[in-house]
Design a protein around this motif. Structure first.
Motif, PDB file in Angstrom:
ATOM      1  N   LEU A  26     -33.977  40.573 -12.322  1.00  0.00           N
ATOM      2  CA  LEU A  26     -32.641  40.473 -11.725  1.00  0.00           C
ATOM      3  C   LEU A  26     -32.627  39.669 -10.432  1.00  0.00           C
ATOM      4  N   SER A  27     -33.725  39.023 -10.085  1.00  0.00           N
ATOM      5  CA  SER A  27     -33.780  38.300  -8.807  1.00  0.00           C
ATOM      6  C   SER A  27     -32.779  37.154  -8.750  1.00  0.00           C
ATOM      7  N   TYR A  28     -32.433  36.566  -9.892  1.00  0.00           N
ATOM      8  CA  TYR A  28     -31.483  35.452  -9.898  1.00  0.00           C
ATOM      9  C   TYR A  28     -30.068  35.894  -9.550  1.00  0.00           C
ATOM     10  N   SER A  29     -29.802  37.195  -9.570  1.00  0.00           N
ATOM     11  CA  SER A  29     -28.447  37.705  -9.320  1.00  0.00           C
ATOM     12  C   SER A  29     -28.253  38.215  -7.896  1.00  0.00           C
ATOM     13  N   PHE A  30     -29.191  37.988  -6.983  1.00  0.00           N
ATOM     14  CA  PHE A  30     -29.062  38.485  -5.618  1.00  0.00           C
ATOM     15  C   PHE A  30     -27.784  37.978  -4.926  1.00  0.00           C
ATOM     16  N   PRO A  31     -27.459  36.677  -5.006  1.00  0.00           N
ATOM     17  CA  PRO A  31     -26.205  36.227  -4.365  1.00  0.00           C
ATOM     18  C   PRO A  31     -24.969  36.918  -4.935  1.00  0.00           C
ATOM     19  N   ASP A  32     -24.967  37.175  -6.235  1.00  0.00           N
ATOM     20  CA  ASP A  32     -23.825  37.864  -6.842  1.00  0.00           C
ATOM     21  C   ASP A  32     -23.719  39.297  -6.349  1.00  0.00           C
TER      22      ASP A  32
ATOM     23  N   ILE B 228     -29.298  47.367  -4.093  1.00  0.00           N
ATOM     24  CA  ILE B 228     -30.051  46.451  -3.235  1.00  0.00           C
ATOM     25  C   ILE B 228     -31.153  47.190  -2.487  1.00  0.00           C
ATOM     26  N   ILE B 229     -30.903  48.437  -2.125  1.00  0.00           N
ATOM     27  CA  ILE B 229     -31.928  49.224  -1.437  1.00  0.00           C
ATOM     28  C   ILE B 229     -33.164  49.385  -2.317  1.00  0.00           C
TER      29      ILE B 229
ATOM     30  N   GLU C 191     -37.588  36.576  -1.808  1.00  0.00           N
ATOM     31  CA  GLU C 191     -36.450  36.167  -2.631  1.00  0.00           C
ATOM     32  C   GLU C 191     -35.149  36.803  -2.149  1.00  0.00           C
ATOM     33  N   LEU C 192     -35.247  37.999  -1.618  1.00  0.00           N
ATOM     34  CA  LEU C 192     -34.050  38.704  -1.176  1.00  0.00           C
ATOM     35  C   LEU C 192     -33.469  38.093   0.095  1.00  0.00           C
ATOM     36  N   VAL C 193     -34.285  37.830   1.084  1.00  0.00           N
ATOM     37  CA  VAL C 193     -33.758  37.345   2.364  1.00  0.00           C
ATOM     38  C   VAL C 193     -33.426  35.858   2.319  1.00  0.00           C
TER      39      VAL C 193
END
Length: 453
Positions: free
Chosen positions: A325-331, A351-352, A363-365
């Motif tokens: 699911l890393s590609y969906s972080f902005p969403d 997100i937590i 990838e998150l930040v």
């Protein structure tokens, strides 16, 4: 002329006497088999359990009235009309009765039998008035539940006269006309009796039956009831294993593609309960990207979106499938800003889960986030939102330190989460303003975060 007049008077007397005897016969001898057939039909229609609406047979002859019209008329009126049409045959029978003797009773009985035979011949060799024509078929989308009964047939409507054509036959053979087309009854949603109650704890054979129903049906109502039943049973650990071993995960997950939002919601709820089991997560991971995409594009703050977010949250509790699911972080961050109170809380819980895995920190930040996200650090929000956003900031700040990302700040853009939480300084000011919050739990959390800066 005298003999002619005498013969006329005798004939008139015979006719009048036959009519009188016929009336006496009708009053004293009871109902014949023809009338009993009507009574049987009425009894069947009144006690019928199927609730089938009557069908009216249209007349084949041009200009002839429908046969069903005779149902509302009295028996006497039908026989009088037939007597007027009987012609010489009736007179001949009366003359034979008068010559053979036997009294007025025999004459009346002979006349009545003649009228009955002519009535039967006119209606078609024993066929009843208003007999059912054609074959009744059920819609294929709703199978009949068999012994558990109910709900497969439409309700009975119409008056008493119209219901004579319905009901079950009691030992009498009915001739069915093949000229009228078969009737297909529409299915009424909500009247299907599912084999089990949705809150029943089912055994493995019963779970297999429910999965078979879900796999074979396309009816949304049956799909919804089956999914709720499976979802409730999946709340128990022994049924979580049983559903997986019966091959239930792919059967349930295939309904993610349906366009019905209610069915998708119930599908996510069932998969959510199944995902508590680690072995079930290995089966559900195949569909996690599809669930994520559907959750992002469906209606904002809808029940489908909430059910999808809960499933994704359960699937990311461990570190095994977070990378999917890393590609969906902005969403996720965009939805965190746009969603309502409940959507915000669920997104922050999701997100937590990522922030608790240091391997996902870079990838998150580095993902792009809306600058308005800083507005969540506001004392006007309730305790739950403030505690979640403070936990999110605390975990990210700890991971940046542990992963040594503070020294590589140049690789992050100004609209990234790293810049918003670490470099801008606005977030720290907002957190310090919460130190005087009226809620003691929030105040303690704020002090804990400030000590780590």
């Amino acid at each position: 002329m005298g003999r002619t007049r005498e013969a006329g008077c005798v004939a008139a007397g015979v006719v009048i006497g036959a009519g009188a005897c016929y009336c006496v016969y009708k009053l004293t001898w009871g109902k014949d088999e023809y009338e009993k057939a009507w009574d049987d039909d009425e009894e069947c229609s009144d006690t019928s359990e199927t609730g089938v609406e009557p069908e009216i047979v249209a007349s084949d002859a041009v200009g002839e009235e429908p046969v069903a019209k005779l149902q509302g008329e009295s028996k006497a009126e039908a026989e009088v009309s037939l007597e007027l049409e009987s012609g010489p045959a009736v007179k001949k029978e009366a003359q034979l009765g008068s010559q053979s003797g036997g009294g007025l009773e025999a004459k009346a009985k002979a006349l009545f039998n003649t009228l009955k035979e002519q009535a039967s011949a006119k209606l078609g060799k024993g066929a009843r008035v208003g007999s059912i024509s054609g074959n009744r078929t059920l819609a294929p989308s709703l199978p009949c539940p068999g012994g558990r009964g109910g709900g497969c047939h439409p309700p009975k409507s119409g008056g008493r006269s119209g219901s004579r054509a319905s009901g079950k036959s009691k030992g009498k053979t009915r001739s069915k006309s093949t000229k009228a087309p078969a009737t297909t009854w529409p299915v009424r949603r909500g009247k299907f009796n599912f084999p089990y109650k949705i809150d029943d704890i089912l055994s493995t054979p019963d779970l297999q039956k429910v999965l078979n129903i879900l796999e074979r049906t396309n009816d949304p109502f049956i799909q919804e009831v089956a999914l709720v039943t499976l979802g409730n049973n999946a709340a128990y650990s022994f049924n979580q294993n049983a559903i997986r071993e019966l091959g239930g995960v792919p059967i349930i997950a295939k309904l993610i593609k349906t366009k019905d939002p209610i069915i998708r919601e119930k599908t996510y709820n069932a998969l959510n309960n199944l995902s508590v089991n680690a072995e079930n997560q290995g089966k559900i991971k195949t569909y996690i990207s599809q669930v994520c995409d559907d959750t992002m594009v469906c209606r904002l703050d809808s029940a489908v979106q909430m059910a999808g977010l809960r499933l994704l949250t359960n699937m990311t509790v461990t570190n095994h499938y977070q990378h999917l699911l890393s590609y969906s972080f902005p969403d996720f961050f965009a939805l965190l800003f746009l969603g309502n109170h409940f959507t915000k809380i669920q997104i922050m819980k999701l997100i937590i889960n990522f922030t608790e895995n240091p391997a996902m920190t870079r990838e998150l930040v580095s993902c792009k986030v809306p600058s308005e996200l800083i507005s969540l650090f506001n004392k006007e929000w309730d305790r739950e939102i403030l505690l979640n956003i403070l936990t999110l900031f605390e975990n990210i700040n700890d991971n940046i330190k542990s992963e040594g990302l503070a020294s590589s700040r140049k690789e992050f853009s100004r609209n990234s989460l790293f810049f918003l939480f670490k470099e801008s300084g606005v977030c720290v000011k907002k957190i310090r303003a919460l130190a005087n919050h009226s809620d003691l739990v929030v105040k303690v959390k704020v002090l804990k975060v400030l000590t780590k800066l």
